[in-house]
Motif scaffolding. Structure first.
Motif, short mmCIF file in Angstrom:
data_model
loop_
_atom_site.label_atom_id
_atom_site.label_comp_id
_atom_site.label_asym_id
_atom_site.label_seq_id
_atom_site.Cartn_x
_atom_site.Cartn_y
_atom_site.Cartn_z
N TRP A 24 46.81 -48.54 20.43
CA TRP A 24 46.16 -48.30 21.63
C TRP A 24 45.64 -46.69 21.63
O TRP A 24 46.36 -45.91 21.21
CB TRP A 24 47.04 -48.47 22.99
CG TRP A 24 47.34 -49.86 23.10
CD1 TRP A 24 46.68 -50.87 22.53
CD2 TRP A 24 47.80 -50.31 23.99
NE1 TRP A 24 47.26 -52.24 22.95
CE2 TRP A 24 47.96 -51.69 24.25
CE3 TRP A 24 48.72 -49.80 25.34
CZ2 TRP A 24 48.63 -52.56 24.92
CZ3 TRP A 24 49.44 -50.62 26.22
CH2 TRP A 24 49.42 -52.07 25.91
N ARG A 25 44.36 -46.62 22.21
CA ARG A 25 43.90 -45.14 22.40
C ARG A 25 43.94 -44.92 23.86
O ARG A 25 43.85 -45.81 24.68
CB ARG A 25 42.46 -45.27 22.29
CG ARG A 25 41.76 -43.63 22.50
CD ARG A 25 40.35 -43.67 22.16
NE ARG A 25 39.70 -42.46 22.43
CZ ARG A 25 38.39 -42.33 22.48
NH1 ARG A 25 37.81 -43.28 22.82
NH2 ARG A 25 37.87 -41.23 22.73
N VAL A 26 44.65 -43.76 24.36
CA VAL A 26 45.08 -43.66 25.64
C VAL A 26 44.39 -42.31 26.36
O VAL A 26 44.46 -41.23 25.66
CB VAL A 26 46.50 -43.45 25.74
CG1 VAL A 26 46.98 -43.24 27.20
CG2 VAL A 26 47.32 -44.61 25.33
N ILE A 27 43.69 -42.58 27.50
CA ILE A 27 42.87 -41.49 27.73
C ILE A 27 43.54 -41.37 29.35
O ILE A 27 43.81 -42.13 30.08
CB ILE A 27 41.40 -41.75 28.27
CG1 ILE A 27 40.67 -42.03 26.88
CG2 ILE A 27 40.60 -40.71 29.00
CD1 ILE A 27 39.32 -42.58 26.83
N VAL A 28 43.98 -40.05 29.60
CA VAL A 28 44.62 -39.53 30.83
C VAL A 28 43.64 -38.90 31.55
O VAL A 28 43.32 -37.84 31.35
CB VAL A 28 46.12 -38.98 30.63
CG1 VAL A 28 46.85 -38.80 32.15
CG2 VAL A 28 47.02 -39.61 29.62
N LEU A 29 43.46 -39.60 32.95
CA LEU A 29 42.70 -38.70 33.97
C LEU A 29 43.27 -37.31 34.46
O LEU A 29 44.54 -37.29 34.60
CB LEU A 29 42.30 -39.66 35.06
CG LEU A 29 41.81 -40.90 34.77
CD1 LEU A 29 41.64 -41.91 35.99
CD2 LEU A 29 40.13 -40.44 34.18
N GLY A 30 42.53 -36.37 34.70
CA GLY A 30 43.36 -35.19 35.23
C GLY A 30 43.54 -35.49 36.62
O GLY A 30 43.33 -36.36 37.25
N GLY A 31 44.01 -34.30 37.29
CA GLY A 31 44.33 -34.18 38.64
C GLY A 31 45.54 -33.72 39.06
O GLY A 31 46.23 -33.13 38.28
N SER A 32 45.97 -33.94 40.10
CA SER A 32 47.21 -33.23 40.86
C SER A 32 48.23 -34.48 41.17
O SER A 32 48.04 -35.47 41.46
CB SER A 32 46.95 -32.61 42.22
OG SER A 32 45.99 -31.72 41.84
N VAL A 33 49.63 -33.97 40.99
CA VAL A 33 50.60 -34.86 40.92
C VAL A 33 51.19 -34.52 42.36
O VAL A 33 51.82 -33.45 42.77
CB VAL A 33 51.68 -34.58 39.98
CG1 VAL A 33 52.98 -35.46 40.09
CG2 VAL A 33 51.15 -34.89 38.54
N ARG A 34 51.38 -35.88 43.14
CA ARG A 34 52.23 -35.56 44.60
C ARG A 34 53.77 -35.53 44.40
O ARG A 34 54.09 -36.43 43.63
CB ARG A 34 51.62 -36.56 45.37
CG ARG A 34 50.00 -36.64 45.75
CD ARG A 34 49.75 -38.03 46.88
NE ARG A 34 50.20 -38.97 46.12
CZ ARG A 34 50.63 -40.13 46.91
NH1 ARG A 34 50.95 -39.80 48.14
NH2 ARG A 34 50.86 -41.01 46.51
N PRO A 35 54.46 -34.84 45.07
CA PRO A 35 55.65 -35.05 44.83
C PRO A 35 56.26 -36.40 45.09
O PRO A 35 55.95 -37.02 46.00
CB PRO A 35 56.50 -33.90 46.07
CG PRO A 35 55.12 -33.03 46.66
CD PRO A 35 54.01 -33.70 45.92
#
Length: 270
Positions: free
Chosen positions: A148-159
């Motif tokens: 598998w090729r995995v692409i992770v979207l950026g952004g902010s992590v909520r607590p």
């Protein structure tokens, strides 16, 4: 005779899920009944109840507890507890969803716990896939699958949650044209999909729009009162996969959309 001793060693999230399911089935319960359900002591049951009351799941009663009805529109279950709720149903739905994947497909996976089960089932098939996800948990799991090729979207992590939302992931997903999106929802009310978080709903809408086909994965407990904000309508999707615990009126509403509705039977085997 060894079962209670083994059950008392459960992780707290599992115990708390058992308590919630027991209360869902029975309406209310005493401390002793809940202790019996988790195979632990009354003091353990009390500690779990205190945690669940603090988080907004329950209301304490004299000698026991009852579920909060209805939940607040903005209520969000803890990620670890949510993963344990209706676990057998989620596994069965995930296995059915994995059948929709073909070798070489590009697949968008949102951060729902049922979608995680679909990823696990897909991994067992051993087919090559391109995965796009906003979930750090799903990304970590998928990264362990060599094909598998995995692409992770950026952004902010909520607590408290391992999902990314907001900038720059939402802008990036709009440049993607995937074969399929597998997503969940906090609630399905009639044909309306809702979520408890504005940020999460916005990301999911973008993910659905970025795929040629979209499939909703929801266990039967999700057919309930609407959450805080609208996500989309069932008519905006291609298929809904749920389990046989769905109530007849909820199933009738789904079928009226003329979308494909798949009901996975729940038996002693699953």
């Amino acid at each position: 005779m060894d079962a209670p001793a083994k059950r008392v060693d459960m992780v707290p999230a599992k115990r708390r899920a058992i308590i919630l399911e027991h209360l869902r089935a029975n309406g209310a319960a005493s401390i002793q009944e809940l202790a019996d359900a988790i195979g632990g002591s009354q003091s353990t049951a009390r500690r779990d109840l205190e945690h669940l009351v603090e988080k907004g799941y329950l209301e304490r009663t004299h000698g026991g507890a009852v579920l909060v009805q209805p939940m607040r529109a903005t209520f969000e279950a803890e990620a670890l507890v949510n993963a344990e709720l209706r676990h057998a149903e989620k596994v069965a739905i995930g296995r059915e969803a994995a059948k929709r994947l073909g070798p070489g497909d590009s697949v968008i996976l949102d951060g729902s716990t049922t979608v995680m089960e679909a990823a696990k089932a897909a991994a067992e098939r051993g087919i090559p896939l391109t995965i796009v996800t906003n979930s750090l948990d799903i990304a970590q799991f998928c990264a362990g699958v060599n094909s598998w090729r995995v692409i992770v979207l950026g952004g902010s992590v909520r607590p408290g949650f391992m999902n990314l939302s907001g900038h720059p992931g939402e802008e990036f997903i709009k440049t993607i044209h995937a074969d399929l999106c597998l997503c969940g929802a906090s609630a399905v009310s009639g044909t309306l999909l809702t979520d408890n978080s504005l940020e999460v709903a916005s990301m999911k809408r973008a993910m659905i729009s970025a795929a040629r086909r979209s499939i909703l994965l929801v266990d039967s407990s999700k057919f309930t009162l609407a959450g805080f904000c609208t996500l989309c309508d069932v008519a905006d999707l291609d298929e809904v996969i749920t389990d046989s615990g769905i109530k007849p009126d909820a199933l009738t509403a789904l079928k009226a959309t003329e979308r494909k509705i798949t009901v996975v039977p729940m038996t002693s085997d699953n």
